[in-house]
Write a protein that holds these residues in place. Structure first.
Motif, short mmCIF file in Angstrom:
data_model
loop_
_atom_site.label_atom_id
_atom_site.label_comp_id
_atom_site.label_asym_id
_atom_site.label_seq_id
_atom_site.Cartn_x
_atom_site.Cartn_y
_atom_site.Cartn_z
N UNK A 1 4.94 8.15 -5.13
CA UNK A 1 4.69 7.62 -3.80
C UNK A 1 4.92 6.06 -3.96
N UNK A 2 4.27 5.27 -2.77
CA UNK A 2 4.73 3.80 -2.93
C UNK A 2 3.80 3.03 -3.58
N UNK B 1 0.44 16.61 0.37
CA UNK B 1 -0.19 15.08 -0.11
C UNK B 1 -1.15 14.71 0.81
N UNK B 2 -2.09 14.13 0.62
CA UNK B 2 -3.21 13.74 1.46
C UNK B 2 -3.36 12.04 1.28
N UNK C 1 -4.61 9.98 -1.66
CA UNK C 1 -5.96 10.01 -1.84
C UNK C 1 -6.39 10.02 -3.48
N UNK C 2 -5.25 10.36 -4.42
CA UNK C 2 -5.62 10.23 -5.75
C UNK C 2 -4.97 9.04 -6.33
N UNK D 1 0.77 6.34 6.93
CA UNK D 1 0.56 7.86 6.87
C UNK D 1 -0.90 8.14 6.51
N UNK D 2 -1.30 9.32 7.21
CA UNK D 2 -2.65 9.56 7.40
C UNK D 2 -3.03 11.06 7.17
N UNK D 3 -4.01 11.38 6.60
CA UNK D 3 -4.47 12.86 6.52
C UNK D 3 -3.34 13.45 5.63
N UNK D 4 -3.22 14.99 5.88
CA UNK D 4 -2.36 15.79 4.99
C UNK D 4 -0.72 15.90 5.64
#
Length: 340
Positions: free
Chosen positions: A235-236, A200-201, A208-209, A183-186
């Motif tokens: 998330x993962x 999520x970004x 991202x965080x 997964x990438x970007x927004x």
């Protein structure tokens, strides 16, 4: 009575005398000077020009012959061919890689059917082993798969790469991008009324965080990836050994462990134990997860709760003669988020 024929005869003779005089053409001059004699001047025909004649004779063709060079003629032909050519279709490219479009449909036909539109790599590319999760399109099962380890020898699995959209009744439920199977970007999720539920970004699979720790100061080997979204575990999750092999993989939701958490042997990404946590992060948290599967070093299942398989302790299930089966270990505790 004899005078009537003579009357008609006299009238006929008078007509014969006046008729030649009336038919004679009289020259009329419009010259205001009466002293100059009236002469007929010949005026050239203005409808015929000298440029329209050939040797003094009128020409039916008034087109001029233009002399051009061979280079100009060749350029004109090339321009004509270029105008006749059909425009080429634009190649689908995302982040410098060629991609192909695909879609899947799940559920019954009608308004409740879910349609997923996505793209995958046209030619395989190496992907990041450290990514928390890898996404593939199974061309045989016609579905998107989320796998923890990299699958390189599966011809039916295509690496997702490019825009992604999930629809139901022509309404968008989820949008995002994949990059080399991650997964990438927004990424955004919506409800059926189009209300934004989450955003999520990602950066090549990592939120991202997220808190990412490394082995050594050169930051070339990843130790642990703890996903955080808006200050909450989401998330993962992934933990690696110093040799780059996976140690633990799992998933957080609403700050709790959910789904299946996997412990690895430490080589070839082979699984060792699989523990089952709650299905949702909004259910009561499971204090002690349940062991549902166990594998030996040869990737052979020796315990499966669902299939009622239990070969633990049997000679054929041992990896090497005299080897003792280790006690299953619990999943590691998540590292608290560091303040930036």
């Amino acid at each position: 009575m004899w005078l009537r024929p003579l009357r008609f005869l006299g009238f006929a003779m008078l007509l014969c005398t006046l008729l030649p005089w009336g038919c004679t053409r009289k020259a009329v001059s419009f010259n205001s000077n009466p002293d100059q004699p009236a002469t007929a001047e010949l005026v050239a025909d203005t409808l015929v020009r000298t440029t329209d004649t050939v040797k003094g004779q009128p020409s039916l063709s008034t087109a001029r012959k233009v002399v051009i060079s061979k280079e100009q003629e060749r350029a004109a032909k090339e321009a004509e061919k270029e105008a006749q050519r059909k425009p080429k279709k634009k190649k689908k490219v995302f982040l410098g890689e060629k991609i192909k479009r695909a879609y899947t449909k799940t559920g019954p036909k009608g308004r409740n059917q879910i349609v997923e539109v996505f793209y995958y790599l046209k030619y395989p590319q190496p992907i990041n082993d450290y990514a928390p999760a890898h996404y593939y399109y199974d061309t045989k099962k016609h579905k998107i798969l989320k796998l923890a380890s990299v699958e390189e020898d599966a011809p039916t699995l295509k690496i997702l790469h490019g825009p992604y959209k999930k629809l139901q009744n022509n309404k968008v439920l989820e949008t995002g991008y994949y990059a080399l199977g991650t997964r990438h970007l927004r990424w955004e999720r919506f409800d059926k009324n189009g209300v934004l539920l989450s955003k999520v970004h990602y950066e090549m699979g990592f939120p991202r965080d997220a808190n990412v720790s490394y082995y050594g100061e050169d930051r070339s080997l990843i130790n642990e990836v703890v996903p955080y979204v808006n200050g909450k575990l989401e998330g993962d999750y992934a933990k690696f050994l110093i040799n780059g092999q996976a140690d633990w993989r799992g998933q957080f939701e609403n700050g709790k462990r959910v789904g299946v958490w996997t412990k690895y042997w430490g080589f070839r990404n082979r699984r060792r134990y699989e523990y089952q946590y709650a299905e949702s992060g909004y259910d009561p948290e499971v204090a002690e997860p349940e062991l549902i599967r166990e594998y030996n070093r040869n990737a052979v299942i020796i315990y499966d709760k669902e299939k009622n398989i239990d070969k633990r302790g049997q000679p054929e299930a041992e990896d090497r003669p005299g080897m003792r089966r280790p006690v299953p270990r619990a999943a590691p505790k998540a590292t608290p988020k560091r303040s930036k």
